[in-house]
Design a protein around this motif. Structure first.
Motif, PDB file in Angstrom:
ATOM      1  N   ASN A 161     -57.686  23.150  48.044  1.00  0.00           N
ATOM      2  CA  ASN A 161     -58.918  23.871  48.384  1.00  0.00           C
ATOM      3  C   ASN A 161     -59.819  23.086  49.333  1.00  0.00           C
ATOM      4  N   ILE A 162     -59.739  21.772  49.312  1.00  0.00           N
ATOM      5  CA  ILE A 162     -60.557  20.978  50.244  1.00  0.00           C
ATOM      6  C   ILE A 162     -60.192  21.295  51.694  1.00  0.00           C
ATOM      7  N   PRO A 163     -58.910  21.223  52.098  1.00  0.00           N
ATOM      8  CA  PRO A 163     -58.584  21.608  53.482  1.00  0.00           C
ATOM      9  C   PRO A 163     -58.773  23.092  53.762  1.00  0.00           C
ATOM     10  N   ILE A 164     -58.548  23.958  52.763  1.00  0.00           N
ATOM     11  CA  ILE A 164     -58.783  25.387  52.975  1.00  0.00           C
ATOM     12  C   ILE A 164     -60.265  25.640  53.228  1.00  0.00           C
ATOM     13  N   ASP A 165     -61.133  24.935  52.519  1.00  0.00           N
ATOM     14  CA  ASP A 165     -62.573  25.084  52.733  1.00  0.00           C
ATOM     15  C   ASP A 165     -62.975  24.684  54.150  1.00  0.00           C
ATOM     16  N   ARG A 166     -62.308  23.675  54.693  1.00  0.00           N
ATOM     17  CA  ARG A 166     -62.612  23.282  56.077  1.00  0.00           C
ATOM     18  C   ARG A 166     -62.275  24.425  57.031  1.00  0.00           C
ATOM     19  N   LEU A 167     -61.155  25.098  56.778  1.00  0.00           N
ATOM     20  CA  LEU A 167     -60.771  26.236  57.612  1.00  0.00           C
ATOM     21  C   LEU A 167     -61.717  27.422  57.385  1.00  0.00           C
ATOM     22  N   ARG A 168     -62.177  27.607  56.159  1.00  0.00           N
ATOM     23  CA  ARG A 168     -63.164  28.667  55.899  1.00  0.00           C
ATOM     24  C   ARG A 168     -64.455  28.408  56.663  1.00  0.00           C
ATOM     25  N   GLN A 169     -64.893  27.153  56.642  1.00  0.00           N
ATOM     26  CA  GLN A 169     -66.121  26.823  57.361  1.00  0.00           C
ATOM     27  C   GLN A 169     -65.947  27.025  58.859  1.00  0.00           C
ATOM     28  N   PRO A 229     -53.583  34.303  31.885  1.00  0.00           N
ATOM     29  CA  PRO A 229     -54.942  34.426  31.336  1.00  0.00           C
ATOM     30  C   PRO A 229     -55.560  33.091  30.926  1.00  0.00           C
ATOM     31  N   ALA A 230     -54.728  32.137  30.555  1.00  0.00           N
ATOM     32  CA  ALA A 230     -55.248  30.844  30.085  1.00  0.00           C
ATOM     33  C   ALA A 230     -55.777  29.984  31.230  1.00  0.00           C
ATOM     34  N   THR A 231     -55.341  30.259  32.462  1.00  0.00           N
ATOM     35  CA  THR A 231     -55.745  29.398  33.581  1.00  0.00           C
ATOM     36  C   THR A 231     -56.518  30.143  34.671  1.00  0.00           C
ATOM     37  N   THR A 232     -56.644  31.464  34.561  1.00  0.00           N
ATOM     38  CA  THR A 232     -57.411  32.210  35.568  1.00  0.00           C
ATOM     39  C   THR A 232     -58.818  31.653  35.714  1.00  0.00           C
ATOM     40  N   VAL A 233     -59.404  31.218  34.601  1.00  0.00           N
ATOM     41  CA  VAL A 233     -60.769  30.679  34.631  1.00  0.00           C
ATOM     42  C   VAL A 233     -60.860  29.463  35.543  1.00  0.00           C
ATOM     43  N   LEU A 292     -55.323  22.294  42.428  1.00  0.00           N
ATOM     44  CA  LEU A 292     -56.094  23.287  43.183  1.00  0.00           C
ATOM     45  C   LEU A 292     -57.047  22.612  44.159  1.00  0.00           C
ATOM     46  N   THR A 293     -57.720  21.563  43.700  1.00  0.00           N
ATOM     47  CA  THR A 293     -58.679  20.862  44.558  1.00  0.00           C
ATOM     48  C   THR A 293     -57.989  20.235  45.762  1.00  0.00           C
ATOM     49  N   THR A 294     -56.800  19.687  45.543  1.00  0.00           N
ATOM     50  CA  THR A 294     -56.043  19.065  46.634  1.00  0.00           C
ATOM     51  C   THR A 294     -55.881  20.029  47.806  1.00  0.00           C
ATOM     52  N   GLN A 333     -63.152  26.995  40.655  1.00  0.00           N
ATOM     53  CA  GLN A 333     -62.991  26.514  42.024  1.00  0.00           C
ATOM     54  C   GLN A 333     -63.756  27.389  43.009  1.00  0.00           C
ATOM     55  N   MET A 334     -63.692  28.693  42.809  1.00  0.00           N
ATOM     56  CA  MET A 334     -64.413  29.612  43.692  1.00  0.00           C
ATOM     57  C   MET A 334     -65.912  29.349  43.645  1.00  0.00           C
ATOM     58  N   GLY A 335     -66.430  29.107  42.456  1.00  0.00           N
ATOM     59  CA  GLY A 335     -67.856  28.866  42.299  1.00  0.00           C
ATOM     60  C   GLY A 335     -68.329  27.578  42.930  1.00  0.00           C
ATOM     61  N   GLU A 336     -67.385  26.665  43.212  1.00  0.00           N
ATOM     62  CA  GLU A 336     -67.730  25.380  43.811  1.00  0.00           C
ATOM     63  C   GLU A 336     -67.537  25.371  45.324  1.00  0.00           C
ATOM     64  N   SER A 337     -67.018  26.472  45.879  1.00  0.00           N
ATOM     65  CA  SER A 337     -66.730  26.525  47.315  1.00  0.00           C
ATOM     66  C   SER A 337     -67.888  27.187  48.061  1.00  0.00           C
ATOM     67  N   GLU A 338     -68.700  26.397  48.734  1.00  0.00           N
ATOM     68  CA  GLU A 338     -69.831  26.952  49.474  1.00  0.00           C
ATOM     69  C   GLU A 338     -69.388  27.871  50.618  1.00  0.00           C
TER      70      GLU A 338
END
Length: 214
Positions: free
Chosen positions: A68-76, A123-127, A64-66, A132-137
């Motif tokens: 989410n890092i580039p996705i976060d750049r696009l979000r910013q 359900p075991a991995t939704t958390v 997920l992190t692999t 990840q969402m909580g770590e994305s500014e």
């Protein structure tokens, strides 16, 4: 010697991430074992996942992190370009378009969107997704802006529309990825796909609320 081992370890980690992504995308989280991932990554050691990541959940986090890092750049970037008085549709574009744009940049075949959908539905991995969402500014800033311009909704309406939004985004991305792999609609630009989803979600969020019957 140490540098060589470090490079080899990095390649092995990347191979495990790629194998986990594809297998989970195609078969689901619970159907795929760490041993299967190790084998698909070309590792003779059946415990390669544990050695390099600790656990299958840790491998999923890394995968997920692999992305989410580039996705976060696009979000910013979307945040930086938003107008001075953004409304519901503007914030939904910030929420949706970075993910669709990123998927378009990856090219086909890809497995991330289907991997994400299967992790989201288990359900075991939704958390892990909420971690990840909580770590994305950038994502938190988008959500804060979005909720700040919404009409006032009853709690149950807000909860259901939130869940519908998540399902629509996650599963539509998986459908787009699946269609791209099959060669469907090859000339459709990601911007057009984005606007289709944004139109639908804007309509949903601005739809009237039927009062609770007495």
């Amino acid at each position: 010697m140490t540098e060589g081992k470090t490079e080899q370890s990095a390649r092995t980690r990347q191979a495990l991430i790629g194998a986990a992504e594809e297998l989970i995308a195609l078969h689901g989280v619970s159907a795929v074992s760490s041993r299967q991932i190790s084998k698909a990554a070309g590792q003779g050691n059946n415990y390669a996942v544990g050695h390099h990541f600790g656990s299958k959940d840790d491998l999923i986090r890394a995968t997920l992190t692999t992305h989410n890092i580039p996705i976060d750049r696009l979000r910013q970037k979307a945040l930086d370009e938003i107008g001075p008085d953004p409304q519901v549709r503007d914030w939904i574009r910030c929420l949706v378009c970075p993910e669709i744009e990123y998927l378009g940049e990856l090219g086909a075949p890809t497995y991330f969107a289907r991997f994400f959908a299967n992790v989201s539905s288990d359900p075991a991995t939704t958390v892990l997704l909420y971690e990840q969402m909580g770590e994305s500014e950038p994502l938190l800033a988008i959500l804060e802006g979005f909720y700040g311009v919404l009409p006032e909704f009853p709690d149950d309406v807000l909860e259901i529309r939130n869940n519908m939004t998540r399902h629509i985004i996650v599963n539509t991305l998986a459908d787009i990825e699946r269609a791209a792999e099959a060669g469907d609609h090859p000339g459709t630009p990601w911007e057009h796909r984005c606007e289709i989803v944004v139109d639908a979600l804007t309509g949903m969020w601005l739809a009237p609320v039927t009062p609770l019957a007495p």
